[in-house]
Design an enzyme around this catalytic site. Structure first.
Site, PDB file in Angstrom:
ATOM      1  N   HIS A   1      38.747  16.949  38.846  1.00 31.95           N
ATOM      2  CA  HIS A   1      38.568  16.902  40.310  1.00 31.95           C
ATOM      3  C   HIS A   1      39.880  17.215  41.046  1.00 31.95           C
ATOM      4  CE1 HIS A   1      34.844  14.550  39.354  1.00 31.95           C
ATOM      5  NE2 HIS A   1      35.647  14.038  38.422  1.00 31.95           N
TER       6      HIS A   1
ATOM      7  N   TYR B   1      14.011  58.405  33.639  1.00 35.63           N
ATOM      8  CA  TYR B   1      15.132  58.571  34.572  1.00 35.63           C
ATOM      9  C   TYR B   1      14.650  58.595  36.025  1.00 35.63           C
ATOM     10  CZ  TYR B   1      19.108  60.583  37.036  1.00 35.63           C
ATOM     11  OH  TYR B   1      20.127  60.800  37.916  1.00 35.63           O
TER      12      TYR B   1
ATOM     13  N   LYS C   1      59.399  32.246  52.781  1.00 34.64           N
ATOM     14  CA  LYS C   1      58.181  32.409  52.000  1.00 34.64           C
ATOM     15  C   LYS C   1      58.380  33.243  50.738  1.00 34.64           C
ATOM     16  CE  LYS C   1      54.374  31.346  52.934  1.00 34.64           C
ATOM     17  NZ  LYS C   1      53.385  31.501  54.004  1.00 34.64           N
TER      18      LYS C   1
ATOM     19  N   LYS D   1      27.395  54.634  38.651  1.00 33.27           N
ATOM     20  CA  LYS D   1      28.760  54.953  38.255  1.00 33.27           C
ATOM     21  C   LYS D   1      29.845  54.343  39.132  1.00 33.27           C
ATOM     22  CE  LYS D   1      26.943  59.153  37.298  1.00 33.27           C
ATOM     23  NZ  LYS D   1      25.692  58.473  36.985  1.00 33.27           N
TER      24      LYS D   1
ATOM     25  N   GLU E   1      46.705  35.796  44.087  1.00 35.80           N
ATOM     26  CA  GLU E   1      45.601  35.752  45.060  1.00 35.80           C
ATOM     27  C   GLU E   1      44.660  36.942  44.881  1.00 35.80           C
ATOM     28  OE1 GLU E   1      47.202  34.171  49.124  1.00 35.80           O
ATOM     29  OE2 GLU E   1      48.840  35.132  48.066  1.00 35.80           O
TER      30      GLU E   1
ATOM     31  N   SER F   1      57.390  37.158  53.352  1.00 36.68           N
ATOM     32  CA  SER F   1      56.669  37.221  54.617  1.00 36.68           C
ATOM     33  C   SER F   1      57.544  37.938  55.620  1.00 36.68           C
ATOM     34  CB  SER F   1      56.375  35.800  55.106  1.00 36.68           C
ATOM     35  OG  SER F   1      56.179  35.805  56.501  1.00 36.68           O
TER      36      SER F   1
HETATM   37  N1  ARG Z   1      24.222  63.250  38.504  1.00 38.11           N
HETATM   38  C1  ARG Z   1      23.090  62.711  37.834  1.00 38.11           C
HETATM   39  C2  ARG Z   1      23.313  61.214  37.554  1.00 38.11           C
HETATM   40  O1  ARG Z   1      24.383  60.777  37.683  1.00 38.11           O
HETATM   41  C3  ARG Z   1      22.850  63.423  36.543  1.00 38.11           C
HETATM   42  C4  ARG Z   1      21.420  63.403  36.095  1.00 38.11           C
HETATM   43  C5  ARG Z   1      20.570  64.221  36.976  1.00 38.11           C
HETATM   44  N2  ARG Z   1      19.259  64.355  36.460  1.00 38.11           N
HETATM   45  C6  ARG Z   1      18.242  64.753  37.207  1.00 38.11           C
HETATM   46  N3  ARG Z   1      17.089  64.828  36.657  1.00 38.11           N
HETATM   47  N4  ARG Z   1      18.411  65.047  38.470  1.00 38.11           N
HETATM   48  O2  ARG Z   1      22.406  60.490  37.236  1.00 38.11           O
END
Ligand code: ARG
Length: 467
Positions: free
Chosen positions: A165, A326, A292, A334, A299, A286
């Site tokens: 605590h 897909y 400081k 990404k 942090e 600072s």
């Molecule tokens: N730039 C696309 C991605 O990052 C690649 C795959 C695209 N595939 C498609 N069927 N449009 O997912």
């Protein structure tokens, strides 16, 4: 509808059935080249493996394969050299590389995409990239653990207050505290290693979703790319992003761990504690308050979990409810993973550097450990051991002694024997031995306990483990 000018040229990669090109906003929302250019090396590596396999299987000629191989190496060196012109109208890294290959070698470039789709291509590239990040996280963690081991070895018997605590609980040692963090990072290591092992299967050859009629050799491309085997189901291969989620999960837990130590650093480096001092290399000043010395790195490490966990939640939300196989939603995977990985690697490196440079104020820690009735439990244990009291009664007697000391504004060892005996006559002068913090930590010899002898064993085990 929009009144923006529409380019009249259809996309050269997939524009066969299109009369017009995309709206400018369509191009902007669709393009991923702004970020997936980070997959260039993986993309080219995957294409080289694919082309070599196509030739070995007699699907393309050896001379086309040789031209593709040479061309891809040229593209790679152009990208690495910074001279490559990335084009948004070419959407992503896959089409940017292929278009440049076409410009360099002409017709054979058009054969590279035989028996492949961007769906298995991007799944392969991204897996390779995330696999590298697992390796980087493992290396970063190992370096951090070594830094903590150095601290732990130096301070295996330096006494500090242990907290629950954030209130003084019992004395522990600096080495013991460092090794607690090492245990957390050890589990992180395990998580990144497990994730890496599970993700190490190749999606390449799944093609768009259903596999292909060409006589490809998926084992060969898997092997060439360092994967253990091809993924067993082509639908799963192109739709799975578990590998990214597992990486983010491991990264989130690791960042949470780093955040806890960072918070301790912030507290410990404050003027009220002064347990540690960050070196100049890891502090900032600072602009207005000359006294400081701010723990900015700590942090920021403390804050990184926010971004990393945010990325994790984002990707779970993106993936949730997507029908197989897909969907373009998956392009949003990404940036999340890139940002989380960058944040994690930076946090690991900063924590390692901070720990290596850290000055520990042994005296301040020991002083703090001796205050706040930190050896009250030792006193209760002594009453059980030496005076035969049941623990509950010993706890009560000790509580009365603490109240007495508190009223006098002193610590437990400052009470006289007479004052103690007034509370319980069974107390003898021998009790003062257990009221010292050094004796307190030395006595906690149970497995995993804070006694320096046990802490040194922990350190030795970890040194052996890291090799
Ligand atoms: N730039 C696309 C991605 O990052 C690649 C795959 C695209 N595939 C498609 N069927 N449009 O997912």
């Amino acid at each position: 509808m929009t009144d923006r000018p529409t380019p009249d040229a259809a996309n050269s990669m997939w524009g066969g059935r299109f009369a017009a090109g995309p709206d400018a906003i369509m191009e902007a929302i669709n393009a991923s080249i702004g970020f997936d250019r980070r997959l260039a090396a993986q993309d080219i590596r995957g294409s080289r493996a694919h082309a070599a396999m196509l030739a070995a299987q007699g699907i393309i000629t050896p001379s086309d394969a040789a031209a593709i191989e040479e061309g891809l190496l040229t593209v790679l060196s152009e990208i690495e050299g910074g001279g490559f012109q990335f084009r948004t109208d070419l959407e992503d890294i896959h089409m940017n590389v292929e278009a440049r290959l076409k410009a360099l070698i002409g017709d054979p470039a058009g054969r590279l995409h035989t028996a492949r789709s961007r769906n298995d291509q991007v799944a392969t590239d991204f897996r390779l990239w995330v696999r590298d990040q697992c390796d980087a996280a493992i290396a970063g963690l190992e370096a951090l653990i070594r830094a903590a081991l150095t601290q732990a070895e130096a301070g295996a018997d330096w006494v500090m207050p242990g907290f629950t605590h954030l209130q003084t609980a019992q004395p522990v040692t600096w080495g013991h505290h460092m090794m607690a963090h090492v245990e957390m990072w050890g589990r992180d290591l395990g998580r990144f290693r497990d994730a890496r092992a599970r993700m190490n299967e190749s999606p390449l050859g799944a093609a768009a979703l259903a596999g292909t009629g060409f006589p490809i050799d998926r084992e060969a491309t898997a092997k060439a790319l360092g994967f253990d085997r091809p993924m067993a189901n082509s639908l799963d291969a192109v739709s799975d992003r578990d590998f990214a989620l597992e990486f983010l999960g491991a990264a989130s837990i690791c960042a949470m761990h780093l955040s806890r130590l960072a918070e301790e650093m912030v507290i410990w480096s404050s003027a009220q504690f002064r347990f540690v001092a960050m070196s100049d290399r890891w502090s900032t000043g600072s602009s207005i308050m000359p006294q400081k010395r701010n723990p900015d790195a700590a942090e920021l490490i403390r804050a990184k979990i926010g971004r990393i966990l945010g990325a994790t939640v984002a990707l779970f939300t993106i993936m949730k409810g997507l029908p197989l196989a897909y969907s373009k939603d998956m392009q949003e995977d990404k940036e999340q993973v890139f940002d989380a990985a960058d944040s994690l690697m930076l946090a690991l490196a900063a924590m390692e550097g901070m720990l290596r440079d850290l000055t520990v104020n042994r005296e301040a820690m020991e002083r703090a450990a001796a205050s706040g009735f930190s050896t009250a439990t030792d006193l209760a244990d002594w009453l059980v051991r030496e005076a035969g009291l049941p623990f509950r009664e010993a706890h009560h007697v000790t509580g009365s002694l603490v109240a007495k000391a508190e009223a006098r504004e002193v610590d437990l060892p400052d009470l006289s024997l007479g004052e103690m005996q007034a509370v319980n006559p069974a107390i003898t002068a021998a009790v003062f031995d257990v009221l010292g913090v050094q004796n307190s930590v030395a006595s906690r010899t149970s497995y995993g306990g804070t006694a320096p002898v046990r802490v040194r064993e922990q350190i030795a085990r970890w040194k052996e483990r890291l090799g």
